[in-house]
Write an enzyme that holds these catalytic residues in place. Structure first.
Site, PDB file in Angstrom:
ATOM      1  N   ASN A 211       0.869  -1.182   0.000  1.00 50.12           N
ATOM      2  CA  ASN A 211       0.000   0.000   0.000  1.00 50.12           C
ATOM      3  C   ASN A 211       0.905   1.231   0.000  1.00 50.12           C
ATOM      4  O   ASN A 211       1.457   1.598   1.031  1.00 50.12           O
ATOM      5  CB  ASN A 211      -0.889  -0.045   1.255  1.00 50.12           C
TER       6      ASN A 211
ATOM      7  N   LYS B 246       0.147   4.248  -0.337  1.00 49.02           N
ATOM      8  CA  LYS B 246      -0.490   5.438   0.249  1.00 49.02           C
ATOM      9  C   LYS B 246      -0.203   6.665  -0.624  1.00 49.02           C
ATOM     10  O   LYS B 246      -0.121   6.536  -1.846  1.00 49.02           O
ATOM     11  CB  LYS B 246      -0.050   5.629   1.705  1.00 49.02           C
TER      12      LYS B 246
ATOM     13  N   HIS C 186      -9.740   1.142   4.466  1.00 48.23           N
ATOM     14  CA  HIS C 186      -8.502   1.327   5.231  1.00 48.23           C
ATOM     15  C   HIS C 186      -8.774   2.257   6.411  1.00 48.23           C
ATOM     16  O   HIS C 186      -9.554   3.209   6.295  1.00 48.23           O
ATOM     17  CB  HIS C 186      -7.404   1.914   4.327  1.00 48.23           C
TER      18      HIS C 186
ATOM     19  N   GLU D 117      -7.207   4.626   7.643  1.00 42.81           N
ATOM     20  CA  GLU D 117      -6.974   6.060   7.374  1.00 42.81           C
ATOM     21  C   GLU D 117      -8.165   6.670   6.667  1.00 42.81           C
ATOM     22  O   GLU D 117      -8.506   7.833   6.895  1.00 42.81           O
ATOM     23  CB  GLU D 117      -5.678   6.230   6.553  1.00 42.81           C
TER      24      GLU D 117
ATOM     25  N   GLU E 238      -5.780  -4.943  10.234  1.00 40.25           N
ATOM     26  CA  GLU E 238      -4.731  -3.966  10.522  1.00 40.25           C
ATOM     27  C   GLU E 238      -5.070  -3.232  11.814  1.00 40.25           C
ATOM     28  O   GLU E 238      -5.910  -2.326  11.807  1.00 40.25           O
ATOM     29  CB  GLU E 238      -4.635  -2.940   9.395  1.00 40.25           C
TER      30      GLU E 238
ATOM     31  N   GLY F 294       2.124   2.214  10.764  1.00 38.05           N
ATOM     32  CA  GLY F 294       3.096   3.298  10.643  1.00 38.05           C
ATOM     33  C   GLY F 294       3.741   3.695  11.961  1.00 38.05           C
ATOM     34  O   GLY F 294       4.411   4.716  12.045  1.00 38.05           O
TER      35      GLY F 294
ATOM     36  N   SER G 208       3.049  -2.143  10.378  1.00 37.43           N
ATOM     37  CA  SER G 208       4.484  -2.243  10.629  1.00 37.43           C
ATOM     38  C   SER G 208       5.065  -3.630  10.365  1.00 37.43           C
ATOM     39  O   SER G 208       6.012  -4.046  11.019  1.00 37.43           O
ATOM     40  CB  SER G 208       4.811  -1.772  12.050  1.00 37.43           C
TER      41      SER G 208
END
Ligand code: PGA
Length: 253
Positions: free
Chosen positions: A9, A11, A96, A98, A168, A174, A213
């Site tokens: 991904n 991003k 996702h 985010e 996730e 991250g 991560s």
């Protein structure tokens, strides 16, 4: 056998030209990855056409990071599943964390996006996962159950058979904090159990990826777990060597 998938991904990183270079770097390392692993990259919309073109003739599949909830029309700034599919793109990441957190995506929106994805033969990589407070208060199982029930339970059996799930934990994305392989296995097995309540045996054929991560140092341990069928990789997918090294976590078969 369940499919093993390692998806990058990207991003909101790289220019289109850098994205093509990144794709080429991954392609150059593909002979070091077991043939049993399906490799996917998810560039930004602006790169999809060029990256999909560059991926032709490689074994790398291309994914979008999102799609519109509507089919077409007056939705300024949106990109439809049909547009994405017309480029030869095969997957789309949906839900996702985010997008849920910064763009207010809810199960209602995601149900519409799922419809668009399936109508255009895109394979959804549906993301679920709990926040740190939810993990700390022990409600993480309920959170992922709800994210599955409100969206995945609306799929037909045929649609479900094409789904990929990515678990996730938001606290691991991250942050450099990875869920332990045992934590991942525990919740992946739980998610599979929830899927089985609705879809029975078919739940055993669904790939459930871990994201948060994941990196060359922890991939092999994560992937050694029976219900961890691969990874959705952010940071470590931006360097070809790291991304290949993550995929090598599956070893050679
Ligand atoms: P990360 O991102 O690997 O950088 O934690 C994973 C993701 O958000 O898909």
């Amino acid at each position: 056998m369940r499919e093993k998938i390692v998806a990058g991904n990207w991003k909101m990183n790289t220019t289109p030209a850098q994205g093509v270079e990144l794709l080429k770097g991954v392609a150059a390392g593909m002979n070091e990855v077991c043939d049993c692993v399906t490799m996917v990259v998810a560039p930004p919309f602006t790169h999809l056409s060029m990256v999909a073109e560059a991926a032709k003739g490689t074994n790398i599949h291309v994914s979008a990071q999102n799609c519109a909830a509507e089919a077409k029309g007056a939705y300024t700034g949106e990109v439809s599943a049909h547009m994405i599919a017309s480029l030869g793109v095969e997957y789309v990441i949906l839900g996702h964390s985010e997008r849920r957190e910064y763009y207010g995506e809810t199960s209602e929106t995601l149900n519409k996006k799922m419809v668009q994805a399936y109508e255009n033969n895109l394979i959804p990589i549906y993301c679920i996962g709990e926040k740190l407070e939810e993990r700390k208060s022990g409600t993480h199982f309920d959170v992922v159950r709800q994210q599955v029930e409100e969206v995945v339970f609306n799929l037909s059996a045929d649609q479900f058979a094409k789904l990929v799930i990515a678990y996730e934990p938001v606290w691991a994305i991250g942050t450099g904090k990875t869920a332990t392989a045992d934590q991942a296995q525990e919740i992946h097995a739980y998610i599979r159990g929830v899927l089985a309540e609705k879809f029975g045996e078919a739940a055993n054929d669904i790939a459930i990826l871990y994201g948060g991560s994941a990196n060359p140092g922890n991939a092999a341990e994560l992937f050694s777990k029976p219900d961890v069928d691969g990874g959705l990789i952010g940071d470590a997918s931006l360097k070809p060597d790291d991304f290949i090294a993550v995929a090598q976590g599956f070893g050679k078969c």
